[in-house]
Write an enzyme that holds these catalytic residues in place. Structure first.
Site, PDB file in Angstrom:
ATOM      1  N   GLU A  61       1.737  -0.552  -5.059  1.00  0.00           N
ATOM      2  CA  GLU A  61       0.890   0.603  -5.355  1.00  0.00           C
ATOM      3  C   GLU A  61       1.700   1.879  -5.276  1.00  0.00           C
ATOM      4  OE1 GLU A  61      -3.011   3.166  -3.992  1.00  0.00           O
ATOM      5  OE2 GLU A  61      -1.529   2.515  -2.525  1.00  0.00           O
TER       6      GLU A  61
ATOM      7  N   ASP B 282       0.816  -1.213   0.000  1.00  0.00           N
ATOM      8  CA  ASP B 282       0.000   0.000   0.000  1.00  0.00           C
ATOM      9  C   ASP B 282       0.852   1.267   0.000  1.00  0.00           C
ATOM     10  OD1 ASP B 282      -2.765   1.219   0.596  1.00  0.00           O
ATOM     11  OD2 ASP B 282      -1.533   2.087   2.182  1.00  0.00           O
TER      12      ASP B 282
HETATM   13  C1  NOJ Z   1      -4.108   3.477  -0.601  1.00  0.00           C
HETATM   14  C2  NOJ Z   1      -5.346   2.671  -0.342  1.00  0.00           C
HETATM   15  O1  NOJ Z   1      -5.726   2.030  -1.523  1.00  0.00           O
HETATM   16  C3  NOJ Z   1      -6.385   3.634   0.186  1.00  0.00           C
HETATM   17  O2  NOJ Z   1      -7.657   3.049   0.252  1.00  0.00           O
HETATM   18  C4  NOJ Z   1      -5.929   4.146   1.524  1.00  0.00           C
HETATM   19  O3  NOJ Z   1      -6.814   5.128   1.975  1.00  0.00           O
HETATM   20  C5  NOJ Z   1      -4.519   4.749   1.420  1.00  0.00           C
HETATM   21  N1  NOJ Z   1      -3.617   3.969   0.646  1.00  0.00           N
HETATM   22  C6  NOJ Z   1      -3.921   4.896   2.791  1.00  0.00           C
HETATM   23  O4  NOJ Z   1      -3.574   3.638   3.298  1.00  0.00           O
END
Ligand code: NOJ
Ligand code: MG
Length: 580
Positions: free
Chosen positions: A296, A223
């Site tokens: 990501e 993430d």
């Molecule tokens: C990316 C995640 O996909 C999202 O849903 C989240 O709010 C942020 N990162 C923070 O963790």
């Protein structure tokens, strides 16, 4: 030596020739599916999806041809950001079930040969995490686990250390009474950022990976990695202001500054290299199929490529390809589509595998962004391009965004700001419960209430009904998965081009195997093409192997290559009538 390298070497030795052949690892042509557990399937009637719910519908993933699923977080959390604020990195939140439920899910998934990928959230924890509580109390082990700063005094009044802004609006610094310092949070104030310059934090995170590998997971989706490092503090312990961007006149808005010190620091990809090594070390000892990392990062494409690794270190196998999400919209024409797809091929380092993403729990649904008439188009595109595809739950049945009133909105990205404009900030509309059937609450729960409302269209758009409709989104998705098993779509060469402003073509070919051509009519004109003018070496005739409800042709019909007609918004896959 990896299994793959071993196969190559053995084959070369056996043939005594310079044949280049490499067996693909399982993930290289995988069709991945993202599950947002809160919204997938509820087993206990509380209106929130859970792990037993997921386990009960794993056969559905098999039915729709899924190789592996990444699940958004289900770990212990106060749910300020619906699980992206983790208070215990090695325990399951009771809302989603127990560790035994998790283990049962993994066992069932293994039986069905579906890989389980966990969401790993390294950038921040919850402020209710024991590590943070101890850090705030200046416990010697944890005191530097997070990014702390005393702030600055302006006219005797204490102010945040600098102008950094949180993604969810407002200063990225939050005053902590007990510690008498500010802590950094790039997202919600309940999500304090870890200090990755502290080796102890790195080791703690490495141990989280090891814990879940032991539990049998097949990999991780990482993430928000681009936020992991911030610029190093100067010799006085201060962090520089970020430059004002000129894009917003509200200093609380994330767009107010250019993020040159809080994201994309040069050290960040190295974290991913370190984590990949942990996966490899685990494989070396325990064997089994390759474990994977999905990454990501919403970074410029040249930076994204660093996450694949370099000459000396492997990175994540799947740095998410967000080109189509970031750079296409409702009005994009076929040249834009071709450019976005080909960009990935141009930038991707040799020997790596492409991946294609068009949606997730943070973005509006495909049918809402691009129009319901283009839902099949994107599923066809994702599943006929080479490499792996990643489908967000619900896209296979064509779910669209659900309008949610301000009173019912729960997403912090919307709630932390004022009501005006909440509809475009809120991520709730794409997170509503999965539509399984036309029964109460779309078959998502036996309970009376659901955490977000069920879409009004659920009687038409649901798994059960779509199973019975020949050219439903669901059946098209399933047909695509069958096609995907062919040698050409698994291993073929790829040529992507716009045939004019309106039609995109993807040609897949493999030696003497059948050639496949995907044609996507993005707009609402009738189009006709002589494909010989666009691609060399095509046979005289093609056969329709995949049609949609826009087609007037049937599966199995033939078309001369010199005259292929597309109806408005029609997307098709053609197969050469002969091997070429
Ligand atoms: C990316 C995640 O996909 C999202 O849903 C989240 O709010 C942020 N990162 C923070 O963790
Ligand atoms: Mg539940």
């Amino acid at each position: 030596m990896t299994t793959r390298a071993f196969l190559v070497v053995t084959l070369l030795a056996f043939c005594g020739c310079s044949l280049t052949f490499a067996a693909k690892s399982w993930w290289e042509t995988a069709s991945f599916y993202q599950i947002y557990p809160r919204s997938f399937k509820d087993s206990d009637g509380d209106g929130v999806g859970d792990l037993n719910g997921v386990t009960s519908v794993l056969p559905y993933l098999k039915e729709i041809g899924i190789t592996g699923t990444w699940l958004s977080p289900f770990l212990k959390s106060p749910m300020a950001d619906f699980g992206y604020d983790i208070s215990n990195f090695t325990d399951v939140d009771p809302l989603f079930g127990t560790m035994e439920d998790f283990e049962r899910m993994v066992t069932k998934a293994k039986e069905l040969d579906i890989k389980i990928i966990l969401d790993f959230v390294p950038n921040h924890s919850s402020d209710e995490c024991e590590w943070f509580i101890k850090s705030a109390a200046r416990d010697p082990v944890y005191k530097d686990y997070y990014v702390w700063h005393p702030g600055k005094l302006v006219d005797g009044i204490r102010q945040p250390p600098n102008n950094w802004v949180s993604v969810f609006y407002g200063s990225a610094w939050q005053w902590h009474e007990e510690r008498q310092e500010y802590y950094l949070h790039q997202f919600d104030k309940k999500q304090p950022d870890f200090n990755f310059r502290n080796p102890a934090v790195r080791e703690a995170m490495n141990n989280v990976l090891r814990f879940w590998l032991e539990k049998g997971v097949d990999g991780f989706r990482i993430d928000a990695i681009y936020h992991a490092f911030e610029i190093e503090a100067d010799e006085d312990g201060n962090y520089a202001d970020e430059p004002v961007s000129g894009w917003s006149d509200d200093p609380q808005d994330y767009g107010y500054v250019r993020h040159i010190y809080t994201v994309d620091q040069w050290e960040t990809p190295h974290l991913v290299y370190e984590w990949r090594q942990i996966l490899k070390d685990y494989e070396a000892i325990h064997g089994g199929d390759e474990r994977i990392l999905m990454v990501e990062t919403w970074s410029p494409i040249d930076i994204v490529m660093h996450y694949y690794g370099n000459e000396t270190a492997d990175g994540g196998q799947i740095p998410f390809n967000f080109q189509m999400i970031s750079n296409l919209d409702y009005n994009s024409n076929a040249h834009h589509y071709a450019e976005m797809i080909n960009r990935w091929f141009q930038y991707m380092p040799t020997g790596r595998t492409p991946n294609w993403v068009i949606g997730n729990h943070d973005k509006n649904r495909v049918g809402t962004r691009f129009g319901a008439e283009r839902i099949d188009l994107f599923n066809i595109l994702l599943l006929t391009l080479p490499g792996c595809s990643i489908t967000y739950n619900g896209e296979e049945i064509g779910m669209t965004d659900v309008w949610i009133s301000w009173e019912e909105t729960v997403d912090p990205q919307a709630c932390n700001n004022e009501q005006e404009g909440y509809e475009w900030r809120s991520r709730d509309p794409a997170r509503t419960p999965h539509q399984w059937s036309d029964t109460a609450n779309a078959g998502f729960t036996t309970g009376r209430n659901t955490w977000l409302p069920i879409a009004e269209d659920y009687k038409l758009v649901n798994v059960k009904r779509e199973r019975g409709v020949a050219l439903s989104h669901l059946n098209i998705f399933k047909n695509l998965q069958e096609l995907r098993k062919t040698a050409t779509l698994q291993d073929g060469e790829t040529e992507v081009k716009a045939l004019n402003d309106y039609v995109l073509a993807v040609k897949r070919s493999l030696g003497e195997n059948y050639t496949y051509i995907t044609l996507l009519n993005i707009f609402d004109h009738i189009e006709n093409f002589n494909l010989h003018e666009h691609f060399a070496d095509l046979p005289a005739e093609f056969e329709y192997v995949l049609i949609t409800d826009r087609s007037i042709k049937r599966k199995g019909d033939k078309t001369p290559t010199s005259s292929v007609t597309l109806m408005p918004h029609e997307s098709i896959v053609l197969k050469s009538s002969v091997r070429v």
